[in-house]
Design an enzyme around this catalytic site. Structure first.
Site, PDB file in Angstrom:
ATOM      1  N   TYR A  79       0.837  -1.209   0.000  1.00  0.00           N
ATOM      2  CA  TYR A  79       0.000   0.000   0.000  1.00  0.00           C
ATOM      3  C   TYR A  79       0.868   1.254   0.000  1.00  0.00           C
ATOM      4  O   TYR A  79       0.646   2.176  -0.792  1.00  0.00           O
ATOM      5  CB  TYR A  79      -0.898  -0.044   1.232  1.00  0.00           C
ATOM      6  CG  TYR A  79      -1.485   1.262   1.688  1.00  0.00           C
ATOM      7  CD1 TYR A  79      -2.598   1.806   1.068  1.00  0.00           C
ATOM      8  CD2 TYR A  79      -0.952   1.931   2.789  1.00  0.00           C
ATOM      9  CE1 TYR A  79      -3.157   2.997   1.519  1.00  0.00           C
ATOM     10  CE2 TYR A  79      -1.504   3.111   3.244  1.00  0.00           C
ATOM     11  CZ  TYR A  79      -2.606   3.648   2.601  1.00  0.00           C
ATOM     12  OH  TYR A  79      -3.153   4.821   3.054  1.00  0.00           O
ATOM     13  N   HIS A  82       2.410   1.811  -3.353  1.00  0.00           N
ATOM     14  CA  HIS A  82       1.489   1.824  -4.492  1.00  0.00           C
ATOM     15  C   HIS A  82       1.409   3.241  -5.080  1.00  0.00           C
ATOM     16  O   HIS A  82       1.299   4.222  -4.332  1.00  0.00           O
ATOM     17  CB  HIS A  82       0.099   1.359  -4.038  1.00  0.00           C
ATOM     18  CG  HIS A  82      -0.840   1.077  -5.159  1.00  0.00           C
ATOM     19  ND1 HIS A  82      -1.482   2.076  -5.862  1.00  0.00           N
ATOM     20  CD2 HIS A  82      -1.247  -0.096  -5.708  1.00  0.00           C
ATOM     21  CE1 HIS A  82      -2.251   1.533  -6.788  1.00  0.00           C
ATOM     22  NE2 HIS A  82      -2.117   0.208  -6.718  1.00  0.00           N
TER      23      HIS A  82
END
Length: 111
Positions: A79, A82
């Site tokens: 995450y 990303h």
């Protein structure tokens, strides 16, 4: 960090104090942008947010709480790197006076 690898839910908590000059409509827009990440980044399983309502006055200026749920510490790492998160974070952090981030694995109470 025993038990931090795969297996078991991990919570990502972000406490934020927005800069005083940021108008409410911009805060609302940034919160909507944060909420959209759960649909763009697969390892992010849930997102909740709220404002401090404590009567203890121990918030140290932090006014908003953001909680994301992941299946693993590795999911948080995916995450963080990303592209959608990187783009959002670069904007979001510019709105903040203070930020605190904590990741933890909820543990059952053992009596």
């Amino acid at each position: 960090m025993e038990g931090a690898k795969a297996g078991g839910v991990v919570k990502h908590i972000l406490l934020a104090k927005f800069k005083d000059e940021i108008p409410q409509y911009q805060i609302d827009q940034i919160i909507q942008g944060y909420a959209k990440l759960v649909h763009l980044i697969e390892p992010m399983k849930a997102f909740h947010w709220g404002k401090d309502v404590s009567i203890e006055n121990l918030h140290q200026g932090f006014t908003h709480i953001f909680e994301s749920t992941f299946e693993s510490v590795e999911g948080i790492a995916a995450y963080v790197s990303h592209p959608a998160h990187v783009e959002f974070a670069n904007i979001f952090l510019g709105f903040l006076e203070k930020v605190l981030v904590v990741d933890y694995k909820p543990m059952p109470v053992q009596l």
